[in-house]
Every structure is written in C-alpha cells, then in structure tokens.
Design a protein around this motif. Structure first.
Motif, PDB file in Angstrom:
ATOM      1  N   ARG A  96       0.886  -1.165   0.000  1.00  0.00           N
ATOM      2  CA  ARG A  96       0.000   0.000   0.000  1.00  0.00           C
ATOM      3  C   ARG A  96       0.921   1.211   0.000  1.00  0.00           C
ATOM      4  NH1 ARG A  96      -5.345  -0.011  -1.209  1.00  0.00           N
ATOM      5  NH2 ARG A  96      -6.247  -1.936  -0.439  1.00  0.00           N
ATOM      6  N   CYS A  97       0.826   2.045  -1.005  1.00  0.00           N
ATOM      7  CA  CYS A  97       1.690   3.228  -1.036  1.00  0.00           C
ATOM      8  C   CYS A  97       1.467   4.039   0.245  1.00  0.00           C
ATOM      9  CB  CYS A  97       1.389   4.082  -2.259  1.00  0.00           C
ATOM     10  SG  CYS A  97       2.206   5.688  -2.206  1.00  0.00           S
ATOM     11  N   PRO A  98       2.542   4.319   1.009  1.00  0.00           N
ATOM     12  CA  PRO A  98       2.371   5.045   2.275  1.00  0.00           C
ATOM     13  C   PRO A  98       1.863   6.467   2.063  1.00  0.00           C
ATOM     14  CG  PRO A  98       4.616   4.199   2.021  1.00  0.00           C
ATOM     15  CD  PRO A  98       3.931   3.998   0.705  1.00  0.00           C
ATOM     16  N   ALA A 116       7.507   5.991  -1.855  1.00  0.00           N
ATOM     17  CA  ALA A 116       6.135   6.202  -2.317  1.00  0.00           C
ATOM     18  C   ALA A 116       6.029   5.615  -3.718  1.00  0.00           C
ATOM     19  CB  ALA A 116       5.780   7.679  -2.327  1.00  0.00           C
ATOM     20  N   CYS A 117       4.799   5.512  -4.204  1.00  0.00           N
ATOM     21  CA  CYS A 117       4.620   4.909  -5.518  1.00  0.00           C
ATOM     22  C   CYS A 117       5.087   5.872  -6.614  1.00  0.00           C
ATOM     23  CB  CYS A 117       3.169   4.495  -5.740  1.00  0.00           C
ATOM     24  SG  CYS A 117       2.027   5.840  -6.033  1.00  0.00           S
ATOM     25  N   ARG A 118       5.223   5.349  -7.777  1.00  0.00           N
ATOM     26  CA  ARG A 118       5.692   6.106  -8.924  1.00  0.00           C
ATOM     27  C   ARG A 118       4.799   7.317  -9.199  1.00  0.00           C
ATOM     28  NH1 ARG A 118       6.136   4.328 -15.213  1.00  0.00           N
ATOM     29  NH2 ARG A 118       5.452   6.370 -15.885  1.00  0.00           N
ATOM     30  N   ARG A 119       3.518   7.094  -9.060  1.00  0.00           N
ATOM     31  CA  ARG A 119       2.571   8.156  -9.344  1.00  0.00           C
ATOM     32  C   ARG A 119       2.736   9.319  -8.362  1.00  0.00           C
ATOM     33  NH1 ARG A 119      -3.182   5.989 -10.975  1.00  0.00           N
ATOM     34  NH2 ARG A 119      -4.331   7.919 -11.165  1.00  0.00           N
ATOM     35  N   CYS A 120       2.920   9.006  -7.096  1.00  0.00           N
ATOM     36  CA  CYS A 120       3.106  10.060  -6.096  1.00  0.00           C
ATOM     37  C   CYS A 120       4.345  10.878  -6.406  1.00  0.00           C
ATOM     38  CB  CYS A 120       3.224   9.460  -4.703  1.00  0.00           C
ATOM     39  SG  CYS A 120       1.644   8.954  -4.039  1.00  0.00           S
ATOM     40  N   HIS A 121       5.441  10.208  -6.796  1.00  0.00           N
ATOM     41  CA  HIS A 121       6.672  10.927  -7.113  1.00  0.00           C
ATOM     42  C   HIS A 121       6.484  11.805  -8.335  1.00  0.00           C
ATOM     43  CE1 HIS A 121       9.376   9.489  -4.153  1.00  0.00           C
ATOM     44  NE2 HIS A 121       9.077   8.231  -4.399  1.00  0.00           N
TER      45      HIS A 121
HETATM   46 ZN   LIG Z   1       1.305   6.754  -4.026  1.00  0.00          ZN
END
Ligand SMILES: [Zn+2]
Length: 193
Positions: A96-98, A116-121
């Motif tokens: 689960r992306c934190p 974090a996930c790629r999308r968050c970055h």
């Molecule tokens: Zn994320």
C-alpha cells in the motif's frame, strides 16, 4: 513530436535512474515475508534499506543522507503489505503506497523523499516544476511548437516559411526571455539552503 512529455523537462524514464526501488515480488522471492524470518533482514532485492517484516507491516530502514536534517541517523518507514490470492493457487503480495494508499508492486525513493509509488513521485515532481520555472518553460515550449520546432532550450529555432522576419525575431526574443527567466529562477531555488 518526440515523446509525450510536452514541456521538454525530463520525464519519469530519465529520472527513474536517480531513485531507489523496492519491488514487492522480488522481496517475496527472496523470502523476506517468510514467517520464520525474524528481526532485521538485508535483501539483495533492496540494497538501499534494511528490512523488518512483521504481521503485514514492512519497515524500511535507511540512513538519512548528508546535507539533510538528522543526517547519518536511521529513518524508519512502515509500509503495509497485503496479499491477494492468485488464480492458480498461492498468494501475491502488494504494497500500500504510504503516501496515497494505492495498491502497488513497487515503491521508489530518492535522497529528498520517502518511499512512495511512482505516481506520487511524478505528481510531486510536476507540482514542484509547475510552481516555478516550469510554467515559463511551458510557455516557451508552446511558442517553439507554434513555430513548428521541438521543445527544449537546446532545440534550434527556425523561421517558418512565410513568417515575417520581424515577427520571427520578436518570438525568438520572447522564447529566449522565458527560458532565461526559468533558468534563473531554477538556479536561485536550487542554491537556497
Ligand atoms: Zn502513491
């Protein structure tokens, strides 16, 4: 137009080199989630962080790099690990992306960020870009495209057939002005402590 990143700034593909990556399937293959394993683990699947797994929570422990607050200390980030049944038996794990809570198979981190996930970055990067020089770059690039050219300050600017020389001169000046402003503001913000 080459690529789909319309502003000429580096896309994820170029930036991914700068990130540490941890892949949940690689950790599973390496036995990190085995219930018999206890305490801190080091896995070749994630050389950037020490790992501790207990009851569905993976703790990632890593050194805070030089030049940051609390440099040299160990940061600990906890990530929820879930599993879904596979069609032909067994389970596959997920993070689960934190940051956003999405179910993902990989998490990323660079010196400035937490895992974090790629999308968050990507989103963080975009909003950061758009807050200062990015907007000026985008304007400059739109003018470049209107002249039939490519995005990016290093791309040549060529006068389109039929365009008046004065118009072309004014547009070139405008593009250079926007790009110079973008570079100045970027340099100023990166030299700030
Ligand atoms: Zn994320």
């Amino acid at each position: 137009m080459a690529g789909n990143d319309q502003s000429g700034r580096p896309g994820w593909r170029e930036r991914i080199e700068d990130y540490s990556r941890v892949d949940v399937k690689a950790l599973k293959r390496d036995g990190v989630f085995d219930t018999m394993r206890r305490g801190i683990q080091i896995s070749p699947a994630c050389p950037e962080a020490a790992l501790e797994y207990r009851a569905g929570i993976l703790s990632l422990l890593y050194l805070i790099p030089e030049g940051h607050r609390n440099a040299g200390e160990v940061a600990k980030q906890r990530v929820t690990v879930e599993s879904t049944p596979c069609r032909f038996g067994g389970f596959r794990p997920w993070f689960r992306c934190p940051s956003c809570g999405r179910r993902v198979s990989s998490l990323f981190k660079d010196d400035e960020t937490r895992f974090a996930c790629r999308r968050c970055h990507d989103l963080a990067y975009r909003s950061q870009c758009e807050s200062w020089s990015g907007r000026r770059y985008l304007k400059a690039n739109k003018l470049r495209w209107s002249l039939g050219g490519e995005a990016g300050a290093m791309s040549p600017i060529v006068r389109p057939k039929g365009m008046h020389e004065n118009t072309f001169f004014m547009l070139t000046l405008k593009i250079r002005e926007l790009e110079a402003a973008a570079i100045t503001s970027m340099a100023a913000s990166s030299s700030r402590p």
